[in-house]
Design a protein around this motif. Sequence first.
Motif, PDB file in Angstrom:
ATOM      1  N   ALA A  31       0.934  -1.205  -0.090  1.00  0.00           N
ATOM      2  CA  ALA A  31       0.023   0.144  -0.168  1.00  0.00           C
ATOM      3  C   ALA A  31       0.858   1.294  -0.027  1.00  0.00           C
ATOM      4  O   ALA A  31       0.519   2.255   0.813  1.00  0.00           O
ATOM      5  N   SER A  32       2.120   1.325  -0.801  1.00  0.00           N
ATOM      6  CA  SER A  32       2.749   2.347  -0.674  1.00  0.00           C
ATOM      7  C   SER A  32       3.591   2.339  -1.958  1.00  0.00           C
ATOM      8  O   SER A  32       3.673   0.913  -2.504  1.00  0.00           O
ATOM      9  N   ASP A  33       3.890   3.245  -2.524  1.00  0.00           N
ATOM     10  CA  ASP A  33       4.979   3.512  -3.817  1.00  0.00           C
ATOM     11  C   ASP A  33       6.510   3.112  -3.195  1.00  0.00           C
ATOM     12  O   ASP A  33       7.381   3.355  -4.095  1.00  0.00           O
ATOM     13  N   GLN A  34       6.569   3.345  -2.128  1.00  0.00           N
ATOM     14  CA  GLN A  34       8.029   3.301  -1.322  1.00  0.00           C
ATOM     15  C   GLN A  34       8.589   1.782  -1.461  1.00  0.00           C
ATOM     16  O   GLN A  34       7.903   0.653  -1.342  1.00  0.00           O
ATOM     17  N   GLN A  35       9.861   1.679  -1.404  1.00  0.00           N
ATOM     18  CA  GLN A  35      10.403   0.282  -1.481  1.00  0.00           C
ATOM     19  C   GLN A  35      12.088   0.476  -0.609  1.00  0.00           C
ATOM     20  O   GLN A  35      12.484   1.645  -0.769  1.00  0.00           O
ATOM     21  N   LEU A  36      12.219  -0.594   0.002  1.00  0.00           N
ATOM     22  CA  LEU A  36      13.470  -0.651   0.596  1.00  0.00           C
ATOM     23  C   LEU A  36      14.531  -1.309  -0.258  1.00  0.00           C
ATOM     24  O   LEU A  36      14.251  -2.516  -0.790  1.00  0.00           O
ATOM     25  N   ARG A  37      15.673  -0.678  -0.548  1.00  0.00           N
ATOM     26  CA  ARG A  37      16.526  -1.170  -1.516  1.00  0.00           C
ATOM     27  C   ARG A  37      18.016  -1.404  -0.878  1.00  0.00           C
ATOM     28  O   ARG A  37      18.443  -0.752  -0.272  1.00  0.00           O
ATOM     29  N   PHE A  38      18.411  -2.602  -1.385  1.00  0.00           N
ATOM     30  CA  PHE A  38      19.926  -2.918  -0.935  1.00  0.00           C
ATOM     31  C   PHE A  38      20.731  -2.973  -1.988  1.00  0.00           C
ATOM     32  O   PHE A  38      20.476  -3.897  -2.940  1.00  0.00           O
ATOM     33  N   ARG A  39      21.604  -2.270  -2.108  1.00  0.00           N
ATOM     34  CA  ARG A  39      22.616  -2.068  -3.387  1.00  0.00           C
ATOM     35  C   ARG A  39      24.013  -2.269  -2.636  1.00  0.00           C
ATOM     36  O   ARG A  39      24.290  -1.761  -1.668  1.00  0.00           O
ATOM     37  N   ASP A  40      24.849  -3.127  -3.717  1.00  0.00           N
ATOM     38  CA  ASP A  40      26.039  -3.289  -3.049  1.00  0.00           C
ATOM     39  C   ASP A  40      26.987  -3.610  -4.294  1.00  0.00           C
ATOM     40  O   ASP A  40      27.107  -4.572  -4.798  1.00  0.00           O
ATOM     41  N   VAL A  41      28.018  -2.533  -4.615  1.00  0.00           N
ATOM     42  CA  VAL A  41      28.671  -2.669  -5.796  1.00  0.00           C
ATOM     43  C   VAL A  41      29.796  -3.940  -5.660  1.00  0.00           C
ATOM     44  O   VAL A  41      29.802  -4.855  -6.608  1.00  0.00           O
TER      45      VAL A  41
END
Length: 251
Positions: free
Chosen positions: A79-89
């Motif tokens: 119910a949100s357009d937000q997201q938790l993102r994990f990025r790691d080069v």
Amino acid sequence: MFASVQVGRQSLRRPWLPQWSRLVRGRKIQAVQRRGKWIVIQLDGPFLVIHLGMTGQLTVASAQQPTSDHTHLIFHLAASDQQLRFRDVRRFGSATCYADQQALDVFFESSGLGPEPFAMEGKYWRACLAKTQRCLKAILLDQRVVAGVGNIYADESLFEARLHPERLGSQLTAREAGSLHKAIVRVLNHAIEKRGSSIRDYIGGSGLKGEFQDEFRVYGRTDEPCLRCRKAIVRIVLAGRSTHFCPRCQK
DNA sequence: ACAGGATCCTGGGGGC
DNA sequence: TGCCCCCAGGATCCTG
């Protein structure tokens, strides 16, 4: 509340297991804590545990915002357009899940993670220093002795305490041990106030860079004048890590 | 027990 | 432009 987890093509050092996606689905975030360098996201039941390694980034972004390369996990929020993102080069980081508090406790206990510097007892700290022939730099980087001190903060703490990184733990007087402990706490609190150090990759949860890199007194300042005595800062390698110190101020 | 080195990765920067 | 080398907020494994 987590709706679903989207897993990138490339695997992290410890791959994200499909059952963890099922475990977090439908769960709400209750609290976000930290233990050493581990970020602990408490859900209603399981725990999501994240280590940023060298180049990890954990951010909250709108689904409309394009995802950059090396984004390994996207936790879609219901119910949100937000997201938790994990990025790691560099993929030295990890994201894992533990079913409950007990499983989380077992993990930290088995890893032998040392106490938080903020809560560390002087007696314990002096005993750790006394019983080892390792140099101070190696001791500070050892997560089993004290949790959460990395390469930058080890160098900055040693400068703050005016101690040479090659000094042996067993050589320290009780007074020196105390001042090193105080220096660690002061440096970490200062860095936290400045939201950490962004050298190239690091950004905080909102996408902002830290500002502690502007406050470095020795880290990365090789050949530059010491801010206390003007003598040139020296770089050596200790415990396999680049180490910066003032050869005049730090004894 | 501990030092030292290699390893896991990708990318940036400098020298030529 | 390309190539090669070194460097990087970390942790873990192996050898001696």
